[in-house]
Design a protein around this motif. Structure first.
Motif, PDB file in Angstrom:
ATOM      1  N   PRO A 159       0.784  -1.171   0.008  1.00  0.00           N
ATOM      2  CA  PRO A 159       0.073  -0.084  -0.110  1.00  0.00           C
ATOM      3  C   PRO A 159       0.861   1.090   0.011  1.00  0.00           C
ATOM      4  CG  PRO A 159       0.125  -0.838   2.238  1.00  0.00           C
ATOM      5  CD  PRO A 159       0.899  -1.811   1.300  1.00  0.00           C
ATOM      6  N   ALA A 160       2.141   1.172  -0.027  1.00  0.00           N
ATOM      7  CA  ALA A 160       3.147   2.159   0.267  1.00  0.00           C
ATOM      8  C   ALA A 160       3.259   3.288  -1.037  1.00  0.00           C
ATOM      9  CB  ALA A 160       4.401   1.907   0.690  1.00  0.00           C
ATOM     10  N   ASP A 161       2.746   2.709  -2.193  1.00  0.00           N
ATOM     11  CA  ASP A 161       2.961   3.306  -3.473  1.00  0.00           C
ATOM     12  C   ASP A 161       4.303   3.624  -4.258  1.00  0.00           C
ATOM     13  OD1 ASP A 161       1.108   3.921  -5.498  1.00  0.00           O
ATOM     14  OD2 ASP A 161       1.416   6.111  -5.121  1.00  0.00           O
ATOM     15  N   TYR A 162       5.412   2.936  -3.556  1.00  0.00           N
ATOM     16  CA  TYR A 162       6.605   2.860  -4.002  1.00  0.00           C
ATOM     17  C   TYR A 162       6.626   2.295  -5.568  1.00  0.00           C
ATOM     18  CZ  TYR A 162       8.195   3.771   0.704  1.00  0.00           C
ATOM     19  OH  TYR A 162       8.140   4.204   2.160  1.00  0.00           O
ATOM     20  N   VAL A 163       7.795   2.630  -6.288  1.00  0.00           N
ATOM     21  CA  VAL A 163       7.746   2.130  -7.592  1.00  0.00           C
ATOM     22  C   VAL A 163       8.467   0.891  -7.528  1.00  0.00           C
ATOM     23  CG1 VAL A 163       8.200   4.318  -8.875  1.00  0.00           C
ATOM     24  CG2 VAL A 163      10.133   2.975  -8.143  1.00  0.00           C
ATOM     25  N   CYS A 164       8.299  -0.102  -8.382  1.00  0.00           N
ATOM     26  CA  CYS A 164       8.764  -1.542  -8.206  1.00  0.00           C
ATOM     27  C   CYS A 164       9.104  -2.081  -9.371  1.00  0.00           C
ATOM     28  CB  CYS A 164       7.894  -2.460  -7.467  1.00  0.00           C
ATOM     29  SG  CYS A 164       6.026  -2.692  -8.373  1.00  0.00           S
ATOM     30  N   PHE A 165      10.009  -3.086  -9.618  1.00  0.00           N
ATOM     31  CA  PHE A 165      10.418  -3.558 -10.871  1.00  0.00           C
ATOM     32  C   PHE A 165      10.084  -5.045 -11.106  1.00  0.00           C
ATOM     33  CE2 PHE A 165      13.214   0.112  -9.661  1.00  0.00           C
ATOM     34  CZ  PHE A 165      13.012   0.792 -10.823  1.00  0.00           C
ATOM     35  N   ASN A 166      10.047  -5.366 -12.453  1.00  0.00           N
ATOM     36  CA  ASN A 166       9.695  -6.685 -12.813  1.00  0.00           C
ATOM     37  C   ASN A 166      11.085  -7.524 -12.951  1.00  0.00           C
ATOM     38  OD1 ASN A 166       9.484  -9.108 -14.295  1.00  0.00           O
ATOM     39  ND2 ASN A 166       7.750  -8.377 -15.649  1.00  0.00           N
ATOM     40  N   GLY A 167      11.203  -8.522 -12.160  1.00  0.00           N
ATOM     41  CA  GLY A 167      12.513  -9.070 -11.669  1.00  0.00           C
ATOM     42  C   GLY A 167      12.863 -10.067 -12.957  1.00  0.00           C
ATOM     43  N   TYR A 168      11.878 -10.412 -13.571  1.00  0.00           N
ATOM     44  CA  TYR A 168      12.262 -11.138 -14.842  1.00  0.00           C
ATOM     45  C   TYR A 168      12.718 -10.397 -16.105  1.00  0.00           C
ATOM     46  CZ  TYR A 168       9.835 -15.159 -12.973  1.00  0.00           C
ATOM     47  OH  TYR A 168       9.321 -16.195 -12.100  1.00  0.00           O
TER      48      TYR A 168
END
Length: 193
Positions: A159-168
Motif C-alpha cells: 500500500p506504500a505506492d513505491y515504484v517496483c520492477f519486474n524481476g524477470y
C-alpha cells in the motif's frame, strides 16, 4: 587484418593435408607389364574411410575455429553472457562502467541533491540504486552507451505506492543478482499499476 588470414590459411592447410591420399594408395603408372594387378579394393577408398576422413577434416576445422575464437583471432558474431563465455573459455567482453560518485547521479535527477545529500545504496558501475539521503526518494539506474540512465518502473508497490520492477525483465536486461536483491520487485498483481 593479418590474424584472420593466418587462421584461414592454417585451416586450409589442415584441410588439404588431411585429404591428400597416402602414396601407398596412389596408382603406379610405371609398373612393369608383367606385374600383378592390384585389386580395386586396395586402391579405392571405401565409404567408411571417406566418412572417417570427412569427420576428421570437420573436427580439425572446428578445432581450428574454436582456437581462433578463443585466442581472439576471429570475432564471434554473437555475444555470450559473461558466465557462459567463461565456462567455454572464450574471451569475455569488458563492459563499460560508470562512476559510482553520488554527484554523477545528482546531475541526472531534477531536485537532487537533497539538503542532506545523496546516498549510493548499491553500485557496481553498471547498475545502481541511489536515494536522497534520509528520505524515501529512491531511483534505480543502468549505465549504457557511456552514461547513467534512470530505469522506468514497472509498477507500484502497495500500500506504500513505491515504484517496483519486474524481476524477470531485470534479469533479461542483464542485471546481476546483487542488484535484483536490493531493487524493489513487484508481485504479478503490482506490475502495470
Amino acid at each position: 587484418m593479418k590474424k584472420p588470414a593466418l587462421a584461414l590459411s592454417a585451416a586450409a592447410a589442415l584441410t588439404v593435408s588431411a585429404i591428400a591420399a597416402p602414396p601407398a594408395l596412389a596408382e603406379d603408372t610405371a609398373a612393369p607389364a608383367g606385374a600383378s594387378e592390384q585389386s580395386s579394393s586396395e586402391t579405392e577408398l571405401g565409404a567408411g574411410e571417406i566418412i572417417g576422413i570427412t569427420f576428421g577434416v570437420l573436427a580439425l576445422v572446428a578445432g581450428g575455429a574454436f582456437f581462433a575464437v578463443q585466442q581472439g583471432i576471429l570475432p564471434l558474431p554473437v555475444q555470450f553472457p559473461p558466465e557462459v563465455a567463461k565456462r567455454l573459455g572464450l574471451p569475455v567482453a569488458q563492459a563499460q562502467r560508470g562512476s559510482c560518485d553520488p554527484r554523477d547521479f545528482d546531475t541526472i535527477v531534477p531536485g537532487w541533491p537533497s539538503p542532506l545529500g545523496t546516498t549510493v545504496m548499491y553500485c557496481d558501475g553498471q547498475w545502481a540504486k541511489v536515494g536522497a539521503a534520509q528520505s524515501d526518494w529512491v531511483e534505480h539506474f543502468r549505465y549504457a552507451n557511456g552514461q547513467w540512465t534512470r530505469l522506468s518502473a514497472d509498477g507500484k508497490k502497495q500500500p506504500a505506492d513505491y515504484v517496483c520492477f519486474n524481476g524477470y525483465k531485470l534479469r533479461d536486461m542483464g542485471a546481476p543478482e546483487e542488484f535484483i536483491r536490493v531493487a524493489t520487485i513487484c508481485t504479478p498483481d503490482e506490475i502495470g499499476r
